[in-house]
Design a protein around this motif. Structure first.
Motif, PDB file in Angstrom:
ATOM      1  N   LEU A 183      -2.297  -3.031   9.310  1.00  0.00           N
ATOM      2  CA  LEU A 183      -1.224  -2.899   8.333  1.00  0.00           C
ATOM      3  C   LEU A 183      -0.026  -3.715   8.779  1.00  0.00           C
ATOM      4  CD1 LEU A 183      -1.435   0.929   7.676  1.00  0.00           C
ATOM      5  CD2 LEU A 183      -2.412  -0.913   6.305  1.00  0.00           C
ATOM      6  N   SER A 203       0.828  -1.204   0.000  1.00  0.00           N
ATOM      7  CA  SER A 203       0.000   0.000   0.000  1.00  0.00           C
ATOM      8  C   SER A 203       0.863   1.255   0.000  1.00  0.00           C
ATOM      9  CB  SER A 203      -0.957   0.021   1.191  1.00  0.00           C
ATOM     10  OG  SER A 203      -0.259   0.115   2.402  1.00  0.00           O
ATOM     11  N   THR A 233      -1.183  -4.073   3.172  1.00  0.00           N
ATOM     12  CA  THR A 233      -2.508  -4.389   3.681  1.00  0.00           C
ATOM     13  C   THR A 233      -2.695  -5.892   3.555  1.00  0.00           C
ATOM     14  OG1 THR A 233      -3.521  -4.081   1.507  1.00  0.00           O
ATOM     15  CG2 THR A 233      -3.471  -2.160   2.976  1.00  0.00           C
ATOM     16  N   ASN A 234      -3.769  -6.400   4.146  1.00  0.00           N
ATOM     17  CA  ASN A 234      -4.087  -7.825   4.011  1.00  0.00           C
ATOM     18  C   ASN A 234      -5.589  -7.992   3.886  1.00  0.00           C
ATOM     19  OD1 ASN A 234      -5.240  -8.953   6.765  1.00  0.00           O
ATOM     20  ND2 ASN A 234      -3.693  -7.426   7.293  1.00  0.00           N
ATOM     21  N   THR A 283      -8.106  -5.223   9.008  1.00  0.00           N
ATOM     22  CA  THR A 283      -7.770  -3.872   8.567  1.00  0.00           C
ATOM     23  C   THR A 283      -6.417  -3.398   9.102  1.00  0.00           C
ATOM     24  OG1 THR A 283      -8.967  -2.923  10.436  1.00  0.00           O
ATOM     25  CG2 THR A 283     -10.187  -3.193   8.367  1.00  0.00           C
TER      26      THR A 283
END
Length: 122
Positions: A109, A59, A102-103, A107
């Motif tokens: 990081l 990200s 991100t995953n 939510t």
């Protein structure tokens, strides 16, 4: 061992005991530090290899010293699989950074360990 800026560096993320573990590889699959030494204007490219099953995506990139003039711009691909850093190699020195990911699980990081870019202008 530092990698040439012209090579795509693989950012490999595995899960160990439920936690992400980062490593880096050259295009030939050889382990490397993820560090890059720049001797002329270059675009440094990192490609994500997510082996976690958690849907990791780049990200952004966080810098400890974002105003040192080492890296001039950062771009993340729309699919989150590549990060490119523009380095005009006009400022000598070294900068450290961390990849921000991100995953798809939550939510939160994920931060990588910090590779570095070293500028050696001619």
């Amino acid at each position: 061992m530092s990698t040439r800026a012209s090579e795509i560096i693989q950012v490999v993320v595995n899960l160990e005991n439920g936690e992400p573990v980062f490593s880096y590889q050259t295009p030939g699959g050889e382990p490397c530090t993820g560090d890059v030494t720049v001797t002329e204007a270059s675009t440094i490219t990192y490609q994500l290899q997510d082996n976690t099953g958690k849907g990791l995506r780049f990200s952004g990139v966080g810098f400890i010293t974002p105003f040192d003039g080492i890296i001039d711009a950062v771009t993340v691909s729309s699919d989150g699989q590549y990060v490119q850093m523009l380095d005009m190699d006009q400022t000598a020195g070294t900068t450290k950074f961390q990849f921000v990911l991100t995953n798809s699980t939550n939510t939160l990081l994920v931060l990588s360990p910090d590779p570095e870019v070293k500028n050696n202008p001619k």
